[in-house]
Design a protein around this motif. Structure first.
Motif: not given
Length: 817
Positions: A728-729, A732-733, A779-780
């Motif tokens: 997810s991170e 998303t990034n 914070r990812g």
């Protein structure tokens, strides 16, 4: 079937009993003993049977008779001290049989030095003391019926010959010396060995000693004089002077028998001709030949070969090493034999077999010997550090090679079997050390110039090759010996993503500092373009354009091979360079036809076509420069064909030895680079899946669902939530901070799962140093770093790949049907 086999075994026991009953009681005791032992070979399936009886002093078991194959094959000795233990001594002391399988014997340290290792052994006590020892070829040992036969035979051994009569059974001529009077009884064979007529012999030991070479007389007197002897066996080699003036080697074997009632102490034994075991060359002649060889030795390696030739065969040594002393390190020049398995780990050759080295401080005993500057010898059983003791379990000699008051190097000599250092051997070692030390200093000065060249060029080459998945690679580089010239040959091994490896070899025009500098630049450029993830033709094209832009007057050639370790496929790109030579597992060799482009730095917009190669497990790829296959007297086609023939006849199991053999006849008027790769294939292949992330509102949810479905198919049930968080991170990034396509890759190998996200932005994600409580993002990367074992980013074809490794608690399992 089983009952028939049992009946057959019972029949063997009955036949053994019948055979023993037929032995005539009128037979000579030794003849009866010999025939009894022969029954063990027939009915118990033994290949060797021997009887040991207590010696007069009661401290040893001595061999009195044996039958079957030679005892040396199985390491059986003539005498076993009762204090040292062992199967024979244990059976004698305990009165119970000892049964040992091949596995039991393999655990004993001495088993590693035996010619035959896969055998079993039995030791059975005798009624009158001593034991019967039997050896069999069955790995699991003697079966029940064979054991019964051996027990029967052990009961039948009666009245074994006294231990003192054993010397008469030794090969050679027999003698018996009365120690107090010096009177000696000899047979005609012994007089013939000494060149004395029977009617001229006066029965005095001094008459025999007068024929001895003066240098060997002290050691021989230590054997025959009572003051120097203790009870036990004696063995010595000495020389006598023949009527022609030539020395002749004899071997004395004997045993000192203590004085008894009415008779003095006696030395009984045999003397045999040992000329076949010694070269028919005197030490003076040998030193003269060595001096002539060292006078023409131009390099340190030539000095080492001359010393090995002068020492190993005359001394019957198992290992000889010659090394230079540079500061606190020994630079090993020659190892004989050259196989790495024959040497301790500290002395084995590194990937640069020309220059392996070992620290002197790791062997304090050796350092002390070098400090004294005198030859030192250690017999078998001496307490030495393993790196020195393993050179010669039977004895080690160290010769400091001195010249001009300083130590230039050392020569190590080792024996596997216990070795006695005779006076003539010590004299030979001392003479060789002096000659070799002076020659080593001269050769070192000659090598220093060429080592300067090699040092500069090796600084631009990889010191060690990386470990590869599914392949083994070795490399060699030889600088030219034609003057103080710098060359431009290079090689490289570049691990890439997805278990791809690039193998590169090249050559820059000319022999000067400019060529060496350009070589370093081209190697760095090719590595950088390859790591970026470009295909092979693009990597070589970029390197060509870079060299053109540098406006150098020099050009370069190279061969670039990209190997997929998982699939066994490869792509080859040539830029004016030699094609690779392939050796297949069946020994067949091939020079594959491939289209090549021009040398690098000649044409700015040049095409470099890719040619496919198919590799089977066990295939060897040989990449080399023209210095190995071309010279003024040899055309390049002939040289390549010769290289292919030599590679076909080589053993690919030891690539280092293959590389050394290929370089043995290299043309030293040019630099030579050689890169050998043996493709073995990957035993375990990683699992891979990919997913194109569309820029839609549900993109992250789709990526998570794809990941969950893939993990379920791979049988991964643990740590799924942690993996989904990383996916997810990273996704998303990529969606938030880049534009263009985004692709997700999952790779599982054993317990390691790699999550990689590719995008078209070259900007690397930056981990924030601090985040306030009111911040809504950033914070990812911190989360990825917290839950993964490692993470990073690499440039890939104008974009980048951000990856993270997660180690799973539970490895993959087979998916449900």
């Amino acid at each position: 079937m089983g009952s028939d086999g049992a009946a057959g075994r019972r029949t063997r026991t009955l036949r053994a009993e019948l055979a023993l009953k037929t032995l005539s009681a009128d037979l000579d005791p030794r003849e009866r003993l010999r025939r009894t032992l022969e029954q063990a070979l027939v009915f118990a399936g033994a290949t060797l049977a021997a009887v040991y009886v207590p010696a007069a002093d009661g401290d040893r078991l001595c061999l009195t008779e044996s039958a079957g194959v030679p005892r040396v094959l199985y390491g059986l000795r003539d005498v076993y001290p009762l204090s040292a233990g062992g199967p024979a001594a244990d059976a004698h002391r305990s009165g119970r049989p000892v049964w040992l399988t091949a596995e039991d014997l393999a655990r004993r340290p001495a088993a590693q030095r035996l010619p035959v290792r896969d055998f079993s052994l039995a030791a059975l006590p005798l009624r009158e003391g001593g034991c019967l020892v039997a050896v069999g070829d069955a790995l699991e040992g003697f079966d029940a019926e064979e054991r019964e036969c051996l027990r029967l035979l052990a009961e039948a051994v009666t009245g074994p010959a006294p231990a003192e009569d054993h010397a008469k059974e030794l090969s050679g001529s027999f003698f018996s010396l009365a120690v107090d009077s010096g009177r000696v009884e000899v047979d005609d064979e012994m007089l013939r060995l000494f060149g004395i007529e029977p009617d001229e012999f006066d029965d005095r030991v001094e008459t025999l000693l007068s024929r001895t070479v003066p240098d060997d007389l002290p050691s021989l007197m230590s054997v025959v004089e009572a003051d120097h002897m203790s009870i036990g066996d004696r063995e010595l080699e000495f020389r006598i002077l023949q009527p022609s003036g030539e020395p002749k080697w004899l071997r004395l074997r004997g045993r000192l028998l203590p004085a008894g009632r009415g008779h003095p102490a006696r030395l009984v034994g045999t003397v045999a001709d040992a000329s076949k075991l010694r070269p028919a060359v005197s030490d003076v002649t040998r030193i003269q030949r060595l001096a002539a060889a060292l006078a023409t030795a131009g390099t340190v390696r030539d000095v080492g070969r001359a010393v090995v030739s002068a020492l190993r065969k005359p001394l019957r040594a198992d290992r000889v090493a010659l090394a230079e002393l540079e500061g606190d390190r020994l630079v090993v020049t020659v190892l004989d034999p050259p196989e790495p398995e024959a040497w301790p780990e500290l002395w084995r050759t590194e990937w640069r077999s020309e220059w392996p080295d070992a620290p002197v401080r790791a062997m304090p005993t050796l350092a002390a010997a070098l400090g004294e500057g005198r030859a030192a010898v250690w017999p078998a059983g001496s307490e030495l550090e393993p790196a020195l003791a393993d050179v010669g379990p039977g004895g080690v000699a160290v010769l400091p090679l001195t010249a001009g008051g300083s130590t230039a190097g050392a020569c190590l000599i080792g024996w596997d079997e216990p070795h006695d250092f005779a006076p003539d051997e010590r004299a030979l070692l001392t003479a060789v050390a002096g000659l070799a030390g002076q020659a080593l200093v001269r050769a070192h000065a000659f090598d220093a110039e060429h080592e300067l060249i090699g040092m500069l060029q090796r600084a631009l080459l990889p010191r060690r090759l990386p470990r590869l998945p599914g392949a083994v690679a070795v490399a060699r580089y030889l600088p030219t010996t034609a003057g103080l010239e710098l060359g431009g040959d290079w090689y490289d091994v570049i691990p890439l993503t997805d278990n791809h490896v690039a193998f590169v070899i090249g050559d820059v025009q000319g022999h000067n500092a400019g060529a060496a500098t350009l070589m370093g630049q081209m190697r760095t450029a090719l590595r950088a373009y390859a790591v970026e993830g470009h295909p092979p033709d693009v990597v070589v094209s970029h390197a060509n354009r870079l060299l053109v832009d540098m406006e150098s007057d020099l050009f370069a050639t190279c061969c670039y091979v990209d190997v997929d370790m998982e699939e066994g496929s490869a792509w080859c790109v040539r830029a004016g360079h030699l094609a690779p030579v392939l050796r297949y597992p069946d020994g067949r060799t091939e020079i594959p036809e491939s289209d090549g482009g021009p040398p690098l730095g000649v044409v700015e917009r040049a095409d470099f076509p890719m040619s496919p190669l198919r590799l089977q497990p066990g295939t060897v790829i040989a990449l080399t420069t023209d210095g190995l296959v071309e010279s003024a007297a040899v055309d390049i086609e002939v040289g390549l064909a010769r290289l292919a023939d030599e590679l076909s006849a080589a053993d690919p199991g030891h690539l280092g030895l293959v590389a050394d053999a290929l370089l043995a006849g290299a043309n030293r008027s040019d630099d030579v680079a050689l890169l050998l790769v043996r493709y073995d294939g990957m035993a375990t292949r990683p699992r891979r899946e990919s997913w194109t992330v569309w820029r839609v509102p549900e993109a992250v949810r789709h990526a998570r669902r794809f990941t969950r479905r893939t993990l379920r198919a791979w049988g991964v049930t643990e740590d799924v939530d942690m993996v989904l968080l990383v996916v997810s991170e990273l996704v998303t990034n990529a969606l938030v901070h880049t534009g263009g396509p985004v692709r997700l890759h999952l790779t599982l190998f054993n317990h390691r799962l790699r999550i990689a996200v590719l995008d078209n932005s070259p900007r690397t994600p930056v981990k924030p140093t601090s985040i306030g409580w009111e911040a809504t993002g950033g914070r990812g990367i911190l989360l990825v770093e917290a839950v993964s074992a490692a993470w990073g980013t690499v440039p890939v074809s104008g974009g980048k790949q951000v990856w993270a490794d997660v180690f799973l608690e539970q490895g993959p399992s087979a998916p449900p049907p």
